[in-house]
Write a protein that holds these residues in place. Structure first.
Motif, PDB file in Angstrom:
ATOM      1  N   ARG A  91       0.825  -1.289  -0.002  1.00 18.84           N
ATOM      2  CA  ARG A  91      -0.074  -0.143  -0.054  1.00 18.84           C
ATOM      3  C   ARG A  91       1.016   1.080  -0.062  1.00 18.84           C
ATOM      4  O   ARG A  91       0.525   2.245  -0.787  1.00 18.84           O
ATOM      5  N   LEU A  92       2.046   1.381   0.861  1.00 21.35           N
ATOM      6  CA  LEU A  92       2.873   2.427   0.863  1.00 21.35           C
ATOM      7  C   LEU A  92       3.638   2.806  -0.530  1.00 21.35           C
ATOM      8  O   LEU A  92       3.892   3.707  -0.932  1.00 21.35           O
ATOM      9  N   LEU A  93       4.057   1.659  -0.967  1.00 20.90           N
ATOM     10  CA  LEU A  93       4.785   1.663  -2.309  1.00 20.90           C
ATOM     11  C   LEU A  93       3.668   2.254  -3.335  1.00 20.90           C
ATOM     12  O   LEU A  93       4.351   3.152  -4.168  1.00 20.90           O
ATOM     13  N   SER A  94       2.489   2.151  -3.184  1.00 20.23           N
ATOM     14  CA  SER A  94       1.385   2.704  -4.363  1.00 20.23           C
ATOM     15  C   SER A  94       1.395   4.244  -4.116  1.00 20.23           C
ATOM     16  O   SER A  94       0.628   4.744  -4.931  1.00 20.23           O
ATOM     17  N   THR A  95       2.098   4.842  -3.101  1.00 19.85           N
ATOM     18  CA  THR A  95       1.830   6.182  -2.858  1.00 19.85           C
ATOM     19  C   THR A  95       3.116   6.998  -3.098  1.00 19.85           C
ATOM     20  O   THR A  95       2.787   8.087  -3.177  1.00 19.85           O
ATOM     21  N   VAL A  96       4.070   6.563  -3.732  1.00 21.81           N
ATOM     22  CA  VAL A  96       5.093   7.091  -4.514  1.00 21.81           C
ATOM     23  C   VAL A  96       5.450   6.736  -5.851  1.00 21.81           C
ATOM     24  O   VAL A  96       5.176   5.478  -6.057  1.00 21.81           O
ATOM     25  N   PRO A  97       5.974   7.530  -6.472  1.00 19.89           N
ATOM     26  CA  PRO A  97       6.303   7.339  -7.983  1.00 19.89           C
ATOM     27  C   PRO A  97       7.622   6.830  -8.463  1.00 19.89           C
ATOM     28  O   PRO A  97       7.837   6.368  -9.339  1.00 19.89           O
ATOM     29  N   ILE A  98       8.448   7.024  -7.367  1.00 21.50           N
ATOM     30  CA  ILE A  98       9.856   6.858  -7.935  1.00 21.50           C
ATOM     31  C   ILE A  98      10.433   5.747  -6.735  1.00 21.50           C
ATOM     32  O   ILE A  98      10.094   5.800  -5.390  1.00 21.50           O
TER      33      ILE A  98
END
Length: 142
Positions: A17-24
């Motif tokens: 879920r946290l990974l899906s909140t950042v683009p890089i």
């Protein structure tokens, strides 16, 4: 308060879920027997795989294809001294199938540094771990 009390281990679901909140994020791979780390745009597919967008014609896609790689992303608040970090390990493969590539051109991550058509690598998240540094005064449920 002991600093260790401020560190929370994250579940795999929370990590994704946290990974899906950042683009890089940063892909970690081996290049000529040396570890290398490069920032890359990415997205998480509906199947939980990471899709990395890479510059076309570069050596990174060849270095990743068919290997086990690592990927790390984070979000840190320097002022509050809080944040999270997630690490993913798993097999990587270059997307070669034209229909899959075309779909990723429509819906996948976009290159930040170039307007050319990216190459895509899928990274299967086999090992996922993460930690969050909580604000002072907040402790984990240990």
């Amino acid at each position: 308060m002991d600093t260790i009390d401020r560190i929370e281990e994250l579940s795999e679901a929370e990590c994704l879920r946290l990974l899906s909140t950042v683009p890089i994020g940063r892909v970690v791979y081996t290049d000529h027997a040396l570890l290398s780390v490069l920032p890359v745009p990415f997205a998480i597919g509906p199947d939980g795989q990471l899709v990395l967008a890479l510059l076309p014609g570069g050596s990174l896609a060849r270095a990743l294809d068919g290997t086990v790689a690592a990927f790390q992303a984070d979000h840190l608040d320097e002022a509050a001294r809080t944040g999270w970090s997630v690490l993913v390990h798993g097999p990587a493969r270059l997307v070669r199938e034209p229909a899959e590539h075309a779909e990723l051109l429509r819906s996948g991550p976009k290159l930040w540094t170039d307007e050319r058509e990216p190459m895509f690598v899928r990274l299967t998240a086999e090992l996922v771990s993460g930690r969050r540094l909580l604000p002072r005064g907040r402790v984990t449920g240990r």
